[in-house]
Design a protein around this motif. Structure first.
Motif, mmCIF file in Angstrom:
data_model
loop_
_atom_site.group_PDB
_atom_site.id
_atom_site.type_symbol
_atom_site.label_atom_id
_atom_site.label_comp_id
_atom_site.label_asym_id
_atom_site.label_seq_id
_atom_site.Cartn_x
_atom_site.Cartn_y
_atom_site.Cartn_z
ATOM 1 N N LEU A 39 0.905 -1.213 0.026
ATOM 2 C CA LEU A 39 -0.029 -0.087 -0.026
ATOM 3 C C LEU A 39 0.795 1.131 0.036
ATOM 4 O O LEU A 39 0.472 2.382 -0.721
ATOM 5 C CB LEU A 39 -0.788 -0.044 1.174
ATOM 6 N N ASP A 40 2.093 1.340 0.661
ATOM 7 C CA ASP A 40 2.796 2.502 0.819
ATOM 8 C C ASP A 40 4.187 1.939 1.017
ATOM 9 O O ASP A 40 4.712 0.924 1.387
ATOM 10 C CB ASP A 40 2.316 3.364 1.902
ATOM 11 N N VAL A 41 5.138 2.830 0.416
ATOM 12 C CA VAL A 41 6.684 2.689 0.531
ATOM 13 C C VAL A 41 7.164 3.963 1.033
ATOM 14 O O VAL A 41 6.985 5.109 0.345
ATOM 15 C CB VAL A 41 7.039 2.102 -0.584
ATOM 16 N N THR A 42 8.011 4.003 2.027
ATOM 17 C CA THR A 42 8.665 5.216 2.545
ATOM 18 C C THR A 42 10.006 5.576 1.754
ATOM 19 O O THR A 42 10.619 4.332 1.406
ATOM 20 C CB THR A 42 8.798 5.333 3.749
ATOM 21 N N LYS A 78 12.680 3.323 3.318
ATOM 22 C CA LYS A 78 12.507 2.103 2.730
ATOM 23 C C LYS A 78 12.110 0.837 3.639
ATOM 24 O O LYS A 78 12.031 -0.189 4.107
ATOM 25 C CB LYS A 78 13.951 1.194 2.303
ATOM 26 N N ARG A 79 10.774 1.540 4.000
ATOM 27 C CA ARG A 79 9.858 0.713 4.928
ATOM 28 C C ARG A 79 8.638 0.705 3.957
ATOM 29 O O ARG A 79 8.023 1.487 3.481
ATOM 30 C CB ARG A 79 9.367 1.525 6.199
ATOM 31 N N ILE A 80 8.256 -0.702 3.882
ATOM 32 C CA ILE A 80 7.025 -1.131 3.030
ATOM 33 C C ILE A 80 5.998 -1.467 3.951
ATOM 34 O O ILE A 80 6.013 -2.138 4.785
ATOM 35 C CB ILE A 80 7.376 -2.407 2.373
ATOM 36 N N TYR A 81 4.567 -0.919 3.511
ATOM 37 C CA TYR A 81 3.520 -1.134 4.306
ATOM 38 C C TYR A 81 2.657 -2.020 3.494
ATOM 39 O O TYR A 81 2.471 -1.404 2.051
ATOM 40 C CB TYR A 81 2.848 -0.079 4.814
ATOM 41 N N ALA A 82 2.255 -2.949 3.799
ATOM 42 C CA ALA A 82 1.534 -4.192 3.047
ATOM 43 C C ALA A 82 0.121 -4.646 3.670
ATOM 44 O O ALA A 82 0.150 -4.808 4.907
ATOM 45 C CB ALA A 82 2.445 -5.219 2.341
ATOM 46 N N THR A 83 -0.696 -5.293 3.027
ATOM 47 C CA THR A 83 -1.862 -6.059 3.740
ATOM 48 C C THR A 83 -2.117 -7.276 3.095
ATOM 49 O O THR A 83 -1.851 -7.238 1.910
ATOM 50 C CB THR A 83 -3.065 -5.049 3.396
ATOM 51 N N SER A 84 -2.439 -8.329 3.965
ATOM 52 C CA SER A 84 -2.714 -9.696 3.460
ATOM 53 C C SER A 84 -3.710 -10.263 4.281
ATOM 54 O O SER A 84 -4.013 -9.876 5.365
ATOM 55 C CB SER A 84 -1.267 -10.422 3.359
ATOM 56 N N SER A 85 -4.681 -11.018 3.427
ATOM 57 C CA SER A 85 -5.705 -11.682 4.325
ATOM 58 C C SER A 85 -5.028 -12.445 5.547
ATOM 59 O O SER A 85 -5.881 -12.636 6.602
ATOM 60 C CB SER A 85 -6.602 -12.459 3.280
ATOM 61 N N GLN A 86 -4.057 -13.223 5.214
ATOM 62 C CA GLN A 86 -3.356 -14.114 6.200
ATOM 63 C C GLN A 86 -2.994 -13.319 7.330
ATOM 64 O O GLN A 86 -3.064 -13.530 8.622
ATOM 65 C CB GLN A 86 -2.352 -15.075 5.716
ATOM 66 N N ASN A 87 -2.054 -12.154 7.307
ATOM 67 C CA ASN A 87 -1.267 -11.333 8.294
ATOM 68 C C ASN A 87 -1.731 -10.043 8.471
ATOM 69 O O ASN A 87 -1.300 -9.461 9.514
ATOM 70 C CB ASN A 87 -0.004 -11.224 7.804
ATOM 71 N N GLY A 88 -2.815 -9.648 7.949
ATOM 72 C CA GLY A 88 -3.172 -8.189 8.268
ATOM 73 C C GLY A 88 -2.346 -7.067 7.812
ATOM 74 O O GLY A 88 -1.444 -7.391 6.738
#
Ligand SMILES: Cc1cc2nc3c(=O)[nH]c(=O)nc-3n(C[C@H](O)[C@H](O)[C@H](O)COP(=O)(O)OP(=O)(O)OC[C@H]3O[C@@H](n4cnc5c(N)ncnc54)[C@H](O)[C@@H]3O)c2cc1C
Length: 425
Positions: free
Chosen positions: A89-92, A95-105
């Motif tokens: 969803l977002d990359v800073t 170099k931090r990546i924010y992602a979403t997944s049905s398994q891990n939130g």
């Protein structure tokens, strides 16, 4: 929130991302994640069930899924860790990546280096100005490809295709195999926009007419497309009155170009080239942001998947060097600029030091076709340093210039590399 750390994080698992992840591992990165929003690796190749992939890099004529599987297997063998069903969803810039997944939130991934490999998306009807109602039966060629090849669903029986891009031509053949009729392909430009190879194998061999300098000026139909009206256009792309023709059909496919997918790159602050729509890169596929690299169609739209793989390998290698603190500081870079009849050249930055390590490749697209012998010329600060003769050049076909290491002395103090395609002298 789950937190992860890695040396290299690759976003996207198409051929560009897979090649980058494998190369990063091969060059010493210990922990490499490949983050993919789909449920399987491979990217768009999974829906490209025709053959023609791998001739350059594998010396084999494979289908898209078979080509992808070769690299998926290698990535598993070498220990690349896939994060599937995970949408970034977002990359800073840190170099931090924010992602979403049905398994891990929500997942936060801290990476030493990031490879952007999100591919490209199709231009849609919204990006075109086709008048008429908005009935069902208008698809992009790639959506139709997915429906037919993956979902097993025929989107129509009688088609008109707008645009002579490669996916549209490939779909014209595919739909014919499935028993549909493709009435014709309309192309607004006076020349083909995809590969000539696809024109011959997908249209000519099946008797599907291509009309150049033609477009759709109206879509007719209430609930479902019933016909389109085509028109010839002049050299300013304006409809020529009196040339309109009604073509009965139930489906209109759009094959009008691909756009590199760079929302995440923009969010991170990566400089984007307004012509390619992709990040400005150097010869190692490094972007303007330290620690960010780019692989595949996210940079510019390649014509062969094999080139995507080769560029992905370069990006992955560079990302590993950066992550492990082995990247050499750049002291001098040349800017490559587009000259006569060149729309763009990639990479946009070239470190002459790289020539001391081996041949460096520049890839370019021309603005208009020249169907006779031409000279591809490269000048450094106005002085010709390299040229090659080509039999023809066409916008749909990338031109590659290989700069040999012996140009190092001529380039080490230069500032600008201008690439042109000209009439022979
Ligand atoms: C619809 C379509 C059909 C095509 N059909 C053909 C064809 O028939 N033949 C051909 O030669 N070429 C085709 N192409 C061109 C094709 O894109 C390239 O040939 C090749 O697949 C490019 O590889 P890539 O790795 O750059 O990108 P892709 O293969 O597109 O892979 C990019 C990957 O990134 C993932 N991704 C994107 N954003 C995110 C995010 N935010 N988070 C997580 N994952 C993300 C995507 O799900 C995808 O798996 C097609 C392209 C499109 C868009």
């Amino acid at each position: 929130m789950r937190s992860l750390r890695c040396d290299v994080a690759v976003i996207g698992s198409g051929p560009g991302g897979l090649a980058a992840a494998i190369a990063a591992k091969e060059h010493g990165a210990e922990c490499v994640y490949i983050i993919e929003r789909a449920e399987e690796l491979g990217g768009i190749l999974q829906q490209c069930i025709h053959n023609g992939f791998g001739l350059e890099v594998l010396g084999a004529d494979l289908t898209g899924p078979a080509y992808a599987q070769h690299f998926i297997n290698r990535s598993y063998d070498i220990g690349v860790e896939p994060l599937l069903d995970t949408m970034v969803l977002d990359v800073t810039p840190q170099k931090r990546i924010y992602a979403t997944s049905s398994q891990n939130g929500i997942v936060e991934i801290e990476a030493e280096a990031i490879v952007l490999g999100m591919g490209c998306r199709e231009r849609t009807r919204g990006a075109l100005a086709v008048p008429g109602t908005r009935p069902a039966g208008v698809y992009t060629a790639g959506t139709a490809q997915r429906l037919v090849n993956i979902e097993g669903y025929m989107p129509g029986r009688r088609f008109v295709i707008l645009g002579s891009g490669d996916i549209g031509m490939i779909m014209a053949r595919r739909l014919t195999f499935e028993g549909a009729t493709v009435e014709r392909v309309l192309e607004i430009m006076p020349y083909l926009s995809g590969l000539r190879r696809n024109y011959v194998q997908c249209l000519q061999d099946f008797g599907i007419p291509l009309q150049l300098s033609h477009t759709v000026c109206e879509i007719k139909g209430d609930r479902r497309v019933e016909a389109v009206v085509s028109t010839a256009v002049d050299d300013q792309w304006q409809p020529i009155p009196g040339s309109e023709q009604l073509i009965p059909c139930d489906t209109l496919l759009l094959s009008v170009g691909l756009i590199p997918e760079n929302e995440l790159s923009r969010q991170a602050g990566v400089e984007i080239d307004p012509v390619t729509g992709g990040p400005v890169v150097d010869q190692g596929m490094g972007t303007s942001l330290p620690g960010f690299f780019a692989a595949g169609n996210v940079v510019h739209v390649y014509d062969l998947v094999d080139w995507v793989t080769t560029a992905g390998e370069i990006a992955g290698h560079s990302a590993a060097e950066y992550a492990l603190g082995r990247a050499k500081p750049v002291t001098h870079r040349l800017r490559t600029v587009a000259g006569d009849n060149v729309r763009y050249a990639v990479p946009q930055w070239l470190d002459p030091e790289a020539l001391s390590l081996g041949t460096q490749r520049l890839q370019l697209r021309v603005s208009h076709p020249m169907e006779h012998k031409v000279r591809v010329v490269i000048e450094a600060d106005g002085e010709p340093i390299w040229h090659r003769t080509e039999g023809y050049v066409r916008p749909g076909e990338m031109v590659t210039a290989k700069l040999p290491p012996n140009l190092y002395d001529r380039l080490r103090a230069a500032q600008v590399l201008r690439v042109s395609v000209r009439e022979p002298q």
